[in-house]
Design an enzyme around this catalytic site. Structure first.
Site, PDB file in Angstrom:
ATOM      1  NE  ARG A  62       1.581 -25.809 -64.683  1.00 16.69           N
ATOM      2  CZ  ARG A  62       2.568 -26.252 -64.328  1.00 16.69           C
ATOM      3  NH1 ARG A  62       3.599 -26.359 -65.451  1.00 16.69           N
ATOM      4  NH2 ARG A  62       2.860 -26.910 -63.649  1.00 16.69           N
ATOM      5  CG  HIS A 104       9.498 -40.393 -68.730  1.00 19.75           C
ATOM      6  ND1 HIS A 104       8.946 -39.458 -67.772  1.00 19.75           N
ATOM      7  CD2 HIS A 104       8.797 -41.741 -68.219  1.00 19.75           C
ATOM      8  CE1 HIS A 104       8.227 -40.083 -67.010  1.00 19.75           C
ATOM      9  NE2 HIS A 104       7.875 -41.285 -67.487  1.00 19.75           N
ATOM     10  CG  ASP A 140       6.162 -37.711 -69.173  1.00 20.20           C
ATOM     11  OD1 ASP A 140       7.108 -36.636 -69.748  1.00 20.20           O
ATOM     12  OD2 ASP A 140       6.025 -37.619 -68.276  1.00 20.20           O
TER      13      ASP A 140
END
Ligand code: GAR
Length: 203
Positions: A62, A104, A140
């Protein structure tokens, strides 16, 4: 700004439409994605906007993908990265180098993650909505810039509720990014204020 998307790109299209007006104050210099063949990338290409793909699956780690994404974004030297329906977590290589906002489809800090609308419905909330926030290294979790509430109707399913959220989300995104561009911003802990003395045009 560089806009990052993973799918349809209706929010990106709303930004593209707004940016046609020079008075809007922000210009899209590129659209990037984490996957090949997304609808949004086709729309951007058709409009003559530069695009790039950094496929998540092409990297063993990642962190390597995150570094490659950060470098591709940097080629366009944006003042702001806008994650608008981008479904990967951006890591320290991106967040530590670029100022970035994310939309979001829930009223954060409720229902973070990839299934916000489904999770809100399953929880039985009567009001959900959308949030635009600066990115930090959490999921988030960064400082909130704006939120708009959307009531949950009896009989709502995930697709129908998400569509109603997206209608208000596009308006909030366009309004907020325009204000950031025109007025600048200051982040003080968890609090975001519009305005600064050295405001410059977002590019
Ligand atoms: C938007 O509702 C956005 O909030 C959501 O994906 C949708 C993209 O729609 N993002 C997330 O769920 C991020 N966790 P679009 O591709 O039509 O703009």
């Amino acid at each position: 700004m560089v806009v990052l998307i993973s799918g349809t790109g209706s929010n990106m299209s709303a930004l593209m439409e707004a940016a046609k007006d020079p008075a809007y104050g922000a210009e899209i210099v590129a659209v990037g994605t984490d996957r090949e063949g997304t609808r949004g990338i086709q729309v951007a290409e058709a409009a003559g906007v530069p695009t790039f793909v950094v496929p998540f699956r092409a990297f063993a780690e990642r962190s390597e993908w995150d570094a490659a994404m950060s470098d591709r974004i940097a080629e366009y030297t944006p003042d702001l990265v806008v994650s608008a329906g981008f479904m990967r977590i951006l890591g320290p290589a991106v967040v530590g180098r670029h100022q970035a906002v994310n939309i979001h489809p829930a009223l954060l800090p409720s229902f973070p993650g990839a299934h916000a609308v489904r999770d809100a419905l399953a929880h039985g909330v009567r009001v959900t909505g959308t949030t635009i926030h600066f990115l930090d290294e959490g999921i988030d979790s960064g400082p909130i810039i704006d939120q708009v509430a959307v009531p949950v109707e009896d009989g709502d399913d995930e697709a129908g509720l998400h569509e109603r959220i997206k209608v208000v989300e596009r308006r909030m995104l366009v309004d907020t990014v325009g204000r950031l561009a025109r007025e600048g911003w200051t982040i003080d802990g968890r609090h975001v204020r519009f305005g600064r003395t050295d405001t410059k045009e977002i590019r």
